[in-house]
Design a protein around this motif. Structure first.
Motif, PDB file in Angstrom:
ATOM      1  N   ALA A  57      39.640  52.362  30.307  1.00 18.55           N
ATOM      2  CA  ALA A  57      40.425  51.590  31.292  1.00 18.55           C
ATOM      3  C   ALA A  57      41.919  51.722  31.016  1.00 18.55           C
ATOM      4  CB  ALA A  57      40.007  50.125  31.273  1.00 18.55           C
TER       5      ALA A  57
ATOM      6  N   SER B  40      37.081  38.431  27.989  1.00 15.34           N
ATOM      7  CA  SER B  40      38.011  39.457  28.434  1.00 15.34           C
ATOM      8  C   SER B  40      39.383  38.834  28.579  1.00 15.34           C
ATOM      9  CB  SER B  40      37.524  40.002  29.783  1.00 15.34           C
ATOM     10  OG  SER B  40      38.583  40.516  30.542  1.00 15.34           O
ATOM     11  N   HIS B  56      39.794  41.178  40.217  1.00 13.36           N
ATOM     12  CA  HIS B  56      38.492  41.843  40.363  1.00 13.36           C
ATOM     13  C   HIS B  56      37.915  42.249  39.009  1.00 13.36           C
ATOM     14  CE1 HIS B  56      37.943  42.049  44.703  1.00 13.36           C
ATOM     15  NE2 HIS B  56      39.221  42.359  44.849  1.00 13.36           N
ATOM     16  N   ALA B  57      38.732  42.900  38.176  1.00 13.80           N
ATOM     17  CA  ALA B  57      38.259  43.360  36.863  1.00 13.80           C
ATOM     18  C   ALA B  57      37.827  42.176  36.000  1.00 13.80           C
ATOM     19  CB  ALA B  57      39.355  44.160  36.162  1.00 13.80           C
ATOM     20  N   SER B  58      38.538  41.057  36.106  1.00 16.05           N
ATOM     21  CA  SER B  58      38.207  39.881  35.295  1.00 16.05           C
ATOM     22  C   SER B  58      36.859  39.289  35.702  1.00 16.05           C
ATOM     23  CB  SER B  58      39.294  38.811  35.442  1.00 16.05           C
ATOM     24  OG  SER B  58      40.524  39.304  34.959  1.00 16.05           O
ATOM     25  N   GLU B  60      34.393  40.908  36.747  1.00 20.07           N
ATOM     26  CA  GLU B  60      33.308  41.774  36.270  1.00 20.07           C
ATOM     27  C   GLU B  60      32.784  41.321  34.907  1.00 20.07           C
ATOM     28  OE1 GLU B  60      34.221  45.943  36.375  1.00 20.07           O
ATOM     29  OE2 GLU B  60      34.828  45.743  38.492  1.00 20.07           O
TER      30      GLU B  60
END
Lengths: 415, 415
Positions: A57, B40, B56-58, B60
């Protein structure tokens, strides 16, 4: 072409909040000073799969990935294994690293143990850069135009490796940066008032300049950033904008960039050839500690009396028992007496004194928690300020220290 | 089912390292205390697209995403716009928020400006939670089993909102956590020696326990974590392991969890009904500041003399001029005299004194930078330690303060 850097901070302790991550801050500053923006920062735990995913990433955002942590001798540290997995390679025993660790421990007269042998296994495709302050070496991996740097998580080891070895490798690899930024430091004006003042900008204001406001403890730092055709161009844009803003903000501005309040105060004292002392009650030495953070402070700072008890206020600072009885330790009269006493007891030109109720206990209806008196002056003239803060103990103390430093600054400038 | 939380920290100042991110640390600790792991942590700049991608990534990684920052009144703050974009909704004027800001500024007797009107525009699909210490409200968004929380970036505002409002919403939403962790705090033993001692664990050692080592300034914190069938089970596993480890590590352990050295020292002084004072040269007040961080320190701490100059060492601490001349300010003889002087001048039971060369200047071949003497004692008995540190100014001072606190601890325990 610009170069972009992603930071990857590894450690369960960072995720669960057991330590404050000062490494990321330090690295980002060091990179900004090279004109390189950090474009991404991911923090992940000591888990191999998570680390591998985070390396992927991170490379999506930047060509260089600088990671710290997870290189210790103990079993919870798995960064090297994750790197080997990312490159689809193996860890191999690295004699030079083992010899380095051995001589490190010999110098400390401490025995090696089995873990240090394990710590000498390194991924075989990287450059190993020895750590002079600890046992875990740094590593640098090149592939195509990409670089992965792995540094130990112990802050002073990381900094030493970056300064000594990594920085010049970055410089050699990058084209000139088109970015530049500078900061004006203000005190005594809020973020929105500052912004309201700035919003009436001159017509020829450069639209490539962007401003950001960083409020912190009675202060707001104003960051001025520019992207130019090259570094020099960006620097000139920032310099021009800085002049305009300094002019608009006048006395609210106390310094630029790394000028902390204590550095500015030190500079003024040195210029005036005056010696400062402090007389502290609720701040408990924090003002003195701030002042002595600056190298060379002994040229303008003699010392302090921390008078946490009334007994010491009377015995060393000569605050009259009657003053304490009539007005209390937290009063205008007491801080003025503390300044006068400190000037004599510590034989100085200027003194600052603080007395207050930091909390959480000790407040009353008449004198609530957060009530703080500060006095600053010399043999001829003493000024007093009262603050009513509404923060927690530590923040009340920190705020009072900053306010005290600002009073010294204003006293020295005749503001 | 467990609940997982992702943290998303917004702000250019975090990416470029202009401020240290203490919010993430604080939030992660607060969540751990609820038994919720942070899985995360992403840090991104004040850029709408980056923020939307990071949300969005968080999601996940965790069902809850807690974000901070980017809610200020100025133009660089775009978090609300990013959230509206994430939910595909609009910002609308929110009367209650505007009224709140108005009364906040009325109380401070400061005028409102146009930016505050802008600051009252909020995404229309969220719950707005008013900020009692500042102008930017928090927001909570629910969709399915997911929650997005947005908090202001100013630390004390963020903390107040979390403690007052967010915490109970999290508690209401989560099933019981199967995690627990606790920390043993050690001093005077290195990470690998600690690990070597621990590696010979008893045969019935619980394999669900994991250990992590957090080295920092002469100390190593040892984190003991467990996952159990429920919170109570995990807690019991940790308690059992902690007993075994305390037994193995003995006098190296000075405390648990949030017991800082200064808290432990304060507790010992209170128990012994003794009053402490400090006499500080190179530490410039940091020991006193550490001690007075603890609420109620006035019950066992009277104050200090910060004798940065030799003049103050002589006048207030009664260090004989001849001692300073014969042995120098940085010597065993001087710190012993400082302890004796402080005991008398400040009328105390126990005193600690430090004198050293913090650097970067002031060193010589015989007395290099990093040479520090510490003495601790009472009227009958004074002990002295010499350190030769190799860190930078600030770290030398911080290390010396920690070592001084540990000397007080050992003196009080008769170690």
């Amino acid at each position: 072409m610009e170069m972009k850097v992603s930071l990857l901070m590894v450690g369960d302790e960072l995720l669960i909040g057991q330590v404050v991550d000062t490494n990321a801050t330090w690295l980002a500053q060091a990179l900004w000073q090279l004109g390189i923006p950090v474009v991404s920062k991911i923090t992940c735990g000591d888990d191999m799969d998570d680390i591998v995913a985070a390396i992927h990433a991170s490379f999506e955002k930047g060509e260089w990935v600088i990671m710290t942590g997870g290189l210790g001798p103990t079993k919870d540290d798995v960064t090297k294994k994750a790197i080997a997995s990312f490159f689809n390679t193996e860890l191999k025993f690295h004699q030079e690293t083992y010899d380095r660790i051995k001589s490190y421990f010999n110098a400390l007269k401490r025995p090696l143990n089995e873990l240090h042998k394990e710590q000498s296994f390194m991924p075989e495709n990287g450059e190993i850069i020895q750590n002079e302050l600890g046992t875990a070496p740094a590593m640098l991996f090149e592939f195509g135009n990409k670089r992965l740097v792995s540094l130990p998580g112990v802050p002073y080891e990381m900094k030493d490796l970056f300064d000594r070895e990594i920085q010049r490798r970055i410089k050699a690899a990058i084209p000139e940066s088109p970015y530049f930024y500078s900061t004006l430091r203000t005190i005594g004006i809020g973020e929105s008032d500052l912004s309201a003042r700035i919003d009436e900008l001159p017509v020829d204001w450069d639209r490539d300049i962007s401003l950001a406001y960083l409020p912190d403890m009675a202060q707001v730092r104003l960051r001025i950033s520019a992207k130019g055709v090259n570094n020099k161009d960006a620097m000139e844009k920032v310099a021009k904008a800085r002049l305009i803003l300094k002019d608009k903000l006048g006395r609210w501005v106390y310094g630029e960039d790394n000028d902390s309040l204590e550095i500015v105060v030190g500079r003024l004292l040195l210029r005036e050839k005056k010696f400062l002392v402090t007389a502290e009650s609720c701040t408990g030495g924090l003002i003195a500690h701030s002042i002595t953070k600056v190298p060379g402070a002994s040229s303008y700072f003699k010392g302090s009396v921390i008078a946490y008890s009334n007994e010491v206020k009377e015995s060393l600072l000569k605050v009259p028992a009657q003053t304490l009885k009539d007005h209390g330790a937290v009063s205008e009269q007491t801080v003025i007496a503390m300044v006068r006493g400190a000037l004599i007891t510590l034989n100085a030109d200027i003194a600052v004194a603080v007395s207050g109720i930091a909390g959480p206990d000790g407040g009353s209806e008449k004198k609530p928690v957060g009530l703080i008196y500060i006095a600053c002056g010399d043999a001829n003239n003493v000024k007093v300020t009262m603050l009513q803060l509404n923060k927690d103990r530590q923040q009340n103390v920190a705020y009072a220290s900053v306010a005290a430093l600002n009073m010294i600054r204003k006293f020295l400038l005749g503001l």
